[in-house]
Design a protein around this motif. Sequence first.
Motif, short mmCIF file in Angstrom:
data_model
loop_
_atom_site.label_atom_id
_atom_site.label_comp_id
_atom_site.label_asym_id
_atom_site.label_seq_id
_atom_site.Cartn_x
_atom_site.Cartn_y
_atom_site.Cartn_z
N ARG A 1 -1.25 -1.16 -4.08
CA ARG A 1 -2.18 -2.29 -4.07
C ARG A 1 -2.36 -2.75 -2.63
N CYS A 2 -3.62 -2.93 -2.23
CA CYS A 2 -3.91 -3.32 -0.85
C CYS A 2 -5.04 -4.33 -0.81
N CYS A 3 -4.79 -5.46 -0.17
CA CYS A 3 -5.86 -6.42 0.09
C CYS A 3 -6.71 -5.89 1.24
N ALA B 1 0.81 -1.22 0.00
CA ALA B 1 0.00 0.00 0.00
C ALA B 1 0.84 1.27 0.00
N ASP B 2 2.15 1.15 -0.04
CA ASP B 2 3.03 2.32 0.01
C ASP B 2 3.40 2.78 -1.39
N VAL B 3 2.75 3.86 -1.83
CA VAL B 3 3.07 4.47 -3.12
C VAL B 3 4.34 5.31 -2.99
N VAL B 4 4.63 5.74 -1.77
CA VAL B 4 5.86 6.48 -1.46
C VAL B 4 6.54 5.80 -0.28
N PRO B 5 7.85 5.98 -0.15
CA PRO B 5 8.54 5.38 0.99
C PRO B 5 8.04 5.98 2.31
N PRO B 6 8.04 5.19 3.38
CA PRO B 6 7.65 5.73 4.68
C PRO B 6 8.49 6.96 5.03
N GLY B 7 7.82 7.95 5.61
CA GLY B 7 8.50 9.18 6.01
C GLY B 7 8.59 10.24 4.93
N ARG C 1 -11.59 -3.43 5.21
CA ARG C 1 -10.86 -2.16 5.18
C ARG C 1 -9.64 -2.26 4.26
N TRP C 2 -9.40 -1.17 3.54
CA TRP C 2 -8.22 -1.03 2.70
C TRP C 2 -7.57 0.32 3.01
N GLU C 3 -6.28 0.48 2.65
CA GLU C 3 -5.57 1.73 2.93
C GLU C 3 -4.38 1.86 2.00
N VAL D 1 -7.81 -3.58 -3.60
CA VAL D 1 -7.96 -2.24 -4.15
C VAL D 1 -6.59 -1.82 -4.69
N GLU D 2 -6.59 -1.39 -5.95
CA GLU D 2 -5.36 -1.02 -6.63
C GLU D 2 -5.49 0.42 -7.11
#
Length: 183
Positions: free
Chosen positions: A87-89, A24-30, A95-97, A54-55
């Motif tokens: 992409r998040c199951c 679910a990370d489109v960007v690196p954490p932080g 719930r998705w995020e 959900v993609e």
Amino acid sequence: MPEVTPSQTVGPFLTLGLEWPKGADVVPPGTPGTITVSGYLYDGAGDPVPDGLVETWQADPDGRFDHPDDPRGAVAPTVPGFLGFGRCCTDPEGRWEIRTLLPGALPGGEAPHLDVSVFARGLLDRVVTRIYFAGRPENATDPLLASLPAVRRDTLVAEKTGPEEYRLDIHLQGDRETVFLQV
């Protein structure tokens, strides 16, 4: 004549072949400016879908795609590590995020949005929709939003629920069905 293979639905075994290593990370954490876009996936009876996916696909904050199909030409994002894809199951409660950055507006008056594909049990193919962001002035002139009856537009607009949080529930059918697009 060869035999026809029977149709299969796209779920519920999504984790066997559709998991995305970055999740679910489109960007690196932080990453500065990171927002969370989340919600719940519901079936036609209003029950959560615990085995959906959900993609998202989106432009970068400058409204550009690092992809050859961008008619303006592919441009590497100015934000290090920005993927444009997540992409998040769904979890057992449906719930998705996704963790990403607000996309920029696109040519032709398109308001900032996420393109969304939903995969779930019972679907013979994915369904496609968009997520827009509440409070964006560009929403008033977006061609897709303008083409919808006013009572249906809110099925595509995520509400701001915190300083860096947006929420949009996706309803596959029923009275609150999300607007889905033919692609």
